[in-house]
Scaffold this active site. Structure first.
Site, PDB file in Angstrom:
ATOM      1  N   LYS A   2     -10.446   0.450  -2.444  1.00 40.45           N
ATOM      2  CA  LYS A   2     -10.312   0.204  -1.001  1.00 40.45           C
ATOM      3  C   LYS A   2     -10.582   1.478  -0.200  1.00 40.45           C
ATOM      4  O   LYS A   2      -9.758   2.377  -0.182  1.00 40.45           O
ATOM      5  CB  LYS A   2      -8.905  -0.329  -0.682  1.00 40.45           C
ATOM      6  CG  LYS A   2      -8.672  -0.556   0.825  1.00 40.45           C
ATOM      7  CD  LYS A   2      -7.298  -1.139   1.102  1.00 40.45           C
ATOM      8  CE  LYS A   2      -6.985  -1.149   2.591  1.00 40.45           C
ATOM      9  NZ  LYS A   2      -5.654  -1.707   2.894  1.00 40.45           N
ATOM     10  N   ASP A  38       0.865  -1.189   0.000  1.00 38.88           N
ATOM     11  CA  ASP A  38       0.000   0.000   0.000  1.00 38.88           C
ATOM     12  C   ASP A  38       0.900   1.237   0.000  1.00 38.88           C
ATOM     13  O   ASP A  38       1.442   1.607   1.043  1.00 38.88           O
ATOM     14  CB  ASP A  38      -0.908   0.007   1.240  1.00 38.88           C
ATOM     15  CG  ASP A  38      -1.984  -1.081   1.186  1.00 38.88           C
ATOM     16  OD1 ASP A  38      -1.718  -2.146   0.608  1.00 38.88           O
ATOM     17  OD2 ASP A  38      -3.084  -0.857   1.736  1.00 38.88           O
ATOM     18  N   LYS A  82      -6.954   3.504  -3.205  1.00 41.42           N
ATOM     19  CA  LYS A  82      -7.402   3.482  -1.809  1.00 41.42           C
ATOM     20  C   LYS A  82      -7.608   4.915  -1.318  1.00 41.42           C
ATOM     21  O   LYS A  82      -6.834   5.806  -1.668  1.00 41.42           O
ATOM     22  CB  LYS A  82      -6.309   2.754  -1.002  1.00 41.42           C
ATOM     23  CG  LYS A  82      -6.500   2.715   0.507  1.00 41.42           C
ATOM     24  CD  LYS A  82      -5.377   1.885   1.133  1.00 41.42           C
ATOM     25  CE  LYS A  82      -5.295   2.094   2.637  1.00 41.42           C
ATOM     26  NZ  LYS A  82      -4.177   1.345   3.243  1.00 41.42           N
TER      27      LYS A  82
END
Length: 258
Positions: free
Chosen positions: A211, A112, A175
């Site tokens: 996400k 991430d 995300k």
């Protein structure tokens, strides 16, 4: 109950605290493999369906602990690691790339990364593309989720542009937040990002995952996100391959509701 169990399988069970230790990562991994109590799963006739969370998410220094704990538990749940100067993104690109490579070396199967907000705020879109592209390269075989830190991008137009550029540069997921900003996952931002994903899919035929993360604490919120994804992107996005919920305390509430 089905929606709640679906939400569980899409959770990136996360611990990102300064006081993380090998033992609390170990406990997190146990919870990841057994997210819902066995007696509750038996009552729902779901005890033999192998329900686990989507991934365990930790800092790079804790990746080895998580990989070991999951291996010892005989589980194939992937370990995700935040990297690239998380959460502020205010580190030189060389350091970011080195951190990504180390996390992958330690056994992280998902990375991430976090973007440099300054590039968005000053309109340096090509530089942003180049930074994300190099991060994607550093990830190698690992999946890359790109955190936009939407609460710090200034406008929904910027959120849309940053989403598009992140996808063009090769992100597997986009995300919303690091969970450390003042404003994290909100529905308006989520819808803008999902519309960008949809447009990117129409233009390229390539599906990018979504996400939301940060501040998602209740089962009700988790279900709302699932519903939004179903409405905006369709049922095929409701799998751990294309949808994740970033959360640390959500699982407790879901278990209570079950």
């Amino acid at each position: 109950a089905a929606w709640l169990l679906k939400a569980v399988t899409c959770i990136d069970l996360t611990t990102l605290s300064g006081d993380d230790t090998a033992s609390n990562v170990h406990r997190l991994c146990f919870k990841a493999k057994h997210p819902i109590r066995e007696d509750l799963l038996k009552a729902l006739d779901m005890h033999d369906k192998g329900i686990t969370v989507g991934a365990v998410c930790v800092y790079p220094a804790r990746v080895t602990d998580a990989v070991k704990a999951l291996k010892a538990a005989g589980s194939n749940i992937p370990v995700a690691s935040v990297a690239a100067g998380f959460p502020a993104g205010q580190t030189p690109l060389e350091t970011k790339l080195a951190e990504i490579k180390l996390a992958v070396e330690y056994g992280a199967r998902e990375i991430d990364i976090v973007i440099s907000r300054s590039l968005v705020l000053s309109g340096q879109w090509e530089a942003l593309y180049e930074e994300i592209r190099q991060c994607r390269q550093a990830c190698g075989e690992a999946h890359m989720k790109t955190i936009l830190a939407t609460g710090e991008l200034g406008s929904l137009v910027n959120v849309y542009k940053a989403s598009m550029i992140a996808m063009m540069a090769g992100s597997d997921f986009i995300k919303t937040s690091t969970g450390k900003e003042v404003e994290n996952a909100t529905y308006p931002v989520g819808i803008v990002m999902m519309r960008a994903i949809q447009e990117f899919y129409w233009k390229t035929g390539h599906k990018v995952g979504f996400k939301p993360a940060g501040g998602i604490r209740t089962a009700q919120e988790a279900i709302t996100w699932l519903m939004l994804v179903k409405e905006e992107l369709g049922v095929e996005w409701l799998t751990p391959e294309l949808f994740r919920l970033g959360a640390s305390s959500l699982l407790e509430d879901i278990e209570k509701q079950v």
